[in-house]
Design a protein around this motif. Sequence first.
Motif, short mmCIF file in Angstrom:
data_model
loop_
_atom_site.label_atom_id
_atom_site.label_comp_id
_atom_site.label_asym_id
_atom_site.label_seq_id
_atom_site.Cartn_x
_atom_site.Cartn_y
_atom_site.Cartn_z
N TYR A 59 0.75 -1.13 0.01
CA TYR A 59 -0.11 0.04 0.00
C TYR A 59 1.02 1.27 0.04
O TYR A 59 2.15 1.05 0.41
CB TYR A 59 -0.77 -0.01 1.13
N LEU A 151 0.07 -11.82 10.52
CA LEU A 151 -0.79 -10.73 10.04
C LEU A 151 -0.87 -11.03 8.52
O LEU A 151 -0.38 -10.51 7.58
CB LEU A 151 0.10 -9.51 10.01
N PRO A 157 -14.37 -5.93 7.72
CA PRO A 157 -15.40 -5.77 8.90
C PRO A 157 -16.79 -5.87 7.78
O PRO A 157 -16.84 -5.43 6.77
CB PRO A 157 -15.25 -4.50 9.39
N ILE A 189 -10.72 3.83 5.91
CA ILE A 189 -11.44 3.36 7.40
C ILE A 189 -10.20 2.68 8.06
O ILE A 189 -9.42 1.86 7.50
CB ILE A 189 -12.43 2.30 7.16
N GLY A 190 -9.92 3.15 9.24
CA GLY A 190 -8.86 2.94 10.27
C GLY A 190 -7.84 3.91 10.31
O GLY A 190 -8.07 5.03 9.55
N ALA A 191 -7.33 3.90 11.73
CA ALA A 191 -6.37 4.91 12.07
C ALA A 191 -5.20 4.29 12.77
O ALA A 191 -4.61 4.75 13.65
CB ALA A 191 -6.91 5.97 12.87
N ALA A 193 -1.35 1.66 12.51
CA ALA A 193 -0.05 1.71 11.86
C ALA A 193 -0.54 1.99 10.38
O ALA A 193 0.35 2.98 9.73
CB ALA A 193 0.51 0.83 12.09
N ARG A 215 -10.87 5.27 17.03
CA ARG A 215 -9.96 5.89 17.98
C ARG A 215 -8.70 6.35 17.33
O ARG A 215 -8.21 5.66 16.44
CB ARG A 215 -9.70 4.94 19.26
N MET A 359 -16.34 7.87 13.95
CA MET A 359 -17.58 6.75 13.66
C MET A 359 -18.01 6.67 14.89
O MET A 359 -19.13 5.64 14.80
CB MET A 359 -16.66 5.55 13.02
N PHE A 391 -5.87 -7.20 10.44
CA PHE A 391 -5.87 -8.58 10.08
C PHE A 391 -6.69 -9.30 11.08
O PHE A 391 -6.73 -8.87 12.35
CB PHE A 391 -4.44 -9.03 9.87
N1 NAP Z 1 5.59 0.12 9.87
C1 NAP Z 1 5.10 -0.92 10.75
O1 NAP Z 1 5.55 -1.46 11.86
C2 NAP Z 1 3.48 -1.27 10.49
C3 NAP Z 1 2.90 -0.82 9.51
C4 NAP Z 1 1.73 -1.29 9.21
C5 NAP Z 1 1.36 -2.29 10.07
N2 NAP Z 1 2.10 -2.88 10.99
C6 NAP Z 1 1.51 -3.60 12.01
O2 NAP Z 1 0.69 -4.59 11.27
C7 NAP Z 1 -0.52 -4.71 12.17
C8 NAP Z 1 -1.94 -4.47 11.71
O3 NAP Z 1 -1.76 -2.98 11.61
P1 NAP Z 1 -3.03 -2.40 10.86
O4 NAP Z 1 -2.68 -0.86 10.99
O5 NAP Z 1 -3.02 -2.65 9.50
O6 NAP Z 1 -4.06 -2.76 11.79
P2 NAP Z 1 -4.69 -2.40 13.21
O7 NAP Z 1 -3.63 -1.96 14.08
O8 NAP Z 1 -5.50 -3.66 13.59
O9 NAP Z 1 -5.71 -1.23 13.03
C9 NAP Z 1 -6.79 -1.54 12.32
C10 NAP Z 1 -7.83 0.04 12.39
O10 NAP Z 1 -8.97 -0.36 11.59
C11 NAP Z 1 -9.99 -0.01 12.62
N3 NAP Z 1 -11.07 -0.81 12.59
C12 NAP Z 1 -11.10 -2.20 12.45
N4 NAP Z 1 -12.37 -2.79 12.52
C13 NAP Z 1 -13.24 -1.53 12.22
C14 NAP Z 1 -14.68 -1.70 12.21
N5 NAP Z 1 -15.32 -2.51 12.10
N6 NAP Z 1 -15.14 -0.26 12.21
C15 NAP Z 1 -14.16 0.78 12.05
N7 NAP Z 1 -12.91 0.64 12.20
C16 NAP Z 1 -12.36 -0.71 12.34
C17 NAP Z 1 -9.24 0.13 14.01
O11 NAP Z 1 -9.97 0.74 14.94
P3 NAP Z 1 -9.85 0.72 16.32
O12 NAP Z 1 -8.57 1.05 16.55
O13 NAP Z 1 -10.86 1.55 17.10
O14 NAP Z 1 -10.08 -0.73 16.93
C18 NAP Z 1 -7.88 0.52 13.59
O15 NAP Z 1 -7.97 1.99 13.43
C19 NAP Z 1 -0.26 -4.22 13.45
O16 NAP Z 1 0.28 -4.94 14.46
C20 NAP Z 1 0.79 -3.01 13.16
O17 NAP Z 1 1.67 -3.01 14.16
C21 NAP Z 1 3.10 -2.36 11.37
#
Ligand code: NAP
Length: 397
Positions: A59, A151, A157, A189-191, A193, A215, A359, A391
Motif C-alpha cells: 500500500y 498478519l 469488517p 477506514i482505520g487509523a 499503523a 479511535r 465513527m 488482520f
Molecule cells: N511500520 C510498521 O511497523 C507497521 C505498519 C503497518 C502495520 N504494522 C503492524 O501490522 C499490524 C496491523 O496494523 P494495521 O494498522 O493494518 O491494523 P490495526 O492496527 O489492527 O488497525 C486497524 C484499524 O482499523 C480499525 N477498524 C477495525 N475494524 C473496524 C470496524 N469494524 N469499524 C471501524 N474501524 C475498524 C481499527 O479501529 P480501532 O483502533 O478502534 O480498533 C484500527 O484503527 C499491527 O501489528 C501493526 O503494528 C506495522
Amino acid sequence: MATTNGTIPSPAPTDVDVLIIGAGFSGISTIYRTRKLGLKSLILESGSDFGGVWYHNRYPGARVDSEWPYYQLNIPEVYRTFSFSERFPGHAELRKYMAHLDKTLDLKKDTIFNAHVNDCSWDEKSGRWTVKTKQGHVATAKYLVLCTGLLHRRHYPEFPGLENFKGEIHHSGFWPEEKSTKGKKVALIGAGATAVQITQEVAKDADELTIFMRRPSYCLPMMQRKLNELENRGFQAYYETLFREGRKSFAGFPSPMAGRSALQGTAEEREALMNDLWTRGGFQFMTGFGDITVNKDANKVVYEFWQKKIAERMRPGKKRDLMAPPVDKMPYFFGTKRCPLEQDYYECVDQDNVDVVNMNEQKIKTFVDEGIVFEDGTEKKFDMLILATGFDSFSGS
Ligand SMILES: NC(=O)c1ccc[n+]([C@@H]2O[C@H](COP(=O)([O-])OP(=O)(O)OC[C@H]3O[C@@H](n4cnc5c(N)ncnc54)[C@H](OP(=O)(O)O)[C@@H]3O)[C@@H](O)[C@H]2O)c1
Ligand SMILES: Cc1cc2nc3c(=O)[nH]c(=O)nc-3n(C[C@H](O)[C@H](O)[C@H](O)COP(=O)(O)OP(=O)(O)OC[C@H]3O[C@@H](n4cnc5c(N)ncnc54)[C@H](O)[C@@H]3O)c2cc1C
C-alpha cells in the motif's frame, strides 16, 4: 520430485527432512538454520515470491517502524553484502532485500511458491508429516515448521450495504501494484499503523481524503533519514553486538527497557528527558519509562506531553480534537496500543482536502452506490474505499 522456483509442471510428492510453511523472515531464517544442520529442507509459500508481509503489503507509504540496522536477519553473508538506503526502509527496499536473501542463500531451489497449505497430518507409525496444498502438491517430512506469521489473513469488517458501493475497494494488505489515488475522492477506514502511513501518501495525491476513525493512534516521530554506503559499512562492526543485545531484550530492540518512572524528578527535568527521548525518534519515547502501563499518574504525564507536542502541529478545531484529545478526554491509556511512527501525519490530516469522521458519533447507516449514508441522513460521496482495518491476527493464520 517436484521442480521449484515457483512452478511445478505437475504436483508430485516431495520428501524432505524439514517442511517449512511461509517464506517471510521466519521461513527464510528457518531454512538457513536447518540447512546448516544438514537437513534437507523445503519451503511451501502461498504467495509467488519471498517476503511474507513485505510481499503482501504494498500500500502507499508501507514501511517499517523498526529501524535499520536491526530489522534484518542475523546472517553475516547477507548483511555484509546489503546496504539499506533509509533508517526506516520502505516496502520496495524490503523486497529488494528479500531478493538479495534469495540470491545469497540460493533459496528458490528449495521453495515452492503458489502453494497454499490446507492440510497437515501426522503419522505416528512412520513418524512423518504429510502436507497438502490447495494447488495439489503433496510433501512429506519428519519436521514441520509453521512460519505463517500473524498478519496474513485480512480483516474485512461487515459494514452495512458494502456490496452496494460501485467504486473501487482495496484492502491495505492486497494493494494493486501501481494503483494511484491521484484526482480521486478517497475514503479510508482505520487509523492504525497502516492507515497512518497511507494517510501520509494519499493526502498529498488525492483530491479528497476522508478518514473514518473509531479511535486515534498516538503516533511518535519517526525521525526518518537517508543512509549512505559509508554509514552502512561502518555499522557492520556493531551488528553482532546489536543482534545479541536485541535477542536478550524485551521486544527485540537492542536498547534496555528503561526502569525509570515518568514521575521522577522535577517538572523541568521530566520535560527535558521527554524532549530528549522524543527527538531520538522510533520507539524511544514509548519505552522510555517503566511505569506508564501500571501507574495512571505516570501515564497522564506522558500523555500530556504527547498531546501538547501533537496539538501544536495542527490548527485548532474538530480534527485536532479527534487526533490529539486533551488529557481529560484521553480515549485510552498511552502505550496500551502500539504507537505507530509518523513523518508528517498530523500536517497531512490538517490539510484542507482531508476530513476526519468520528465513527463513534457519526454512525454509518449504509453504503450506497456512490458512498455512505449516515444515520443522521447526511451523505458522503467517494470513488475509492481503502480498508486499513487490519488482520485476523494470531488465530487467523
Ligand atoms: N511500520 C510498521 O511497523 C507497521 C505498519 C503497518 C502495520 N504494522 C503492524 O501490522 C499490524 C496491523 O496494523 P494495521 O494498522 O493494518 O491494523 P490495526 O492496527 O489492527 O488497525 C486497524 C484499524 O482499523 C480499525 N477498524 C477495525 N475494524 C473496524 C470496524 N469494524 N469499524 C471501524 N474501524 C475498524 C481499527 O479501529 P480501532 O483502533 O478502534 O480498533 C484500527 O484503527 C499491527 O501489528 C501493526 O503494528 C506495522
Ligand atoms: C505493514 C506491516 C509492517 C510491519 N512492520 C514491522 C516492523 O517495522 N517491525 C516489526 O518488528 N514487525 C513489523 N511487522 C510485523 C511483521 O509481521 C514481522 O516483522 C515479520 O515480517 C513477520 O515475518 P514472518 O515470516 O513471521 O511472517 P510473515 O511475514 O507474515 O510471513 C508468513 C508467510 O506465510 C505464508 N503463509 C501463511 N499461511 C500459509 C499457508 N497456509 N500456506 C502457505 N503459505 C502460508 C504467507 O503467505 C506469508 O508469506 C509489520 C507488519 C506489517 C503488516
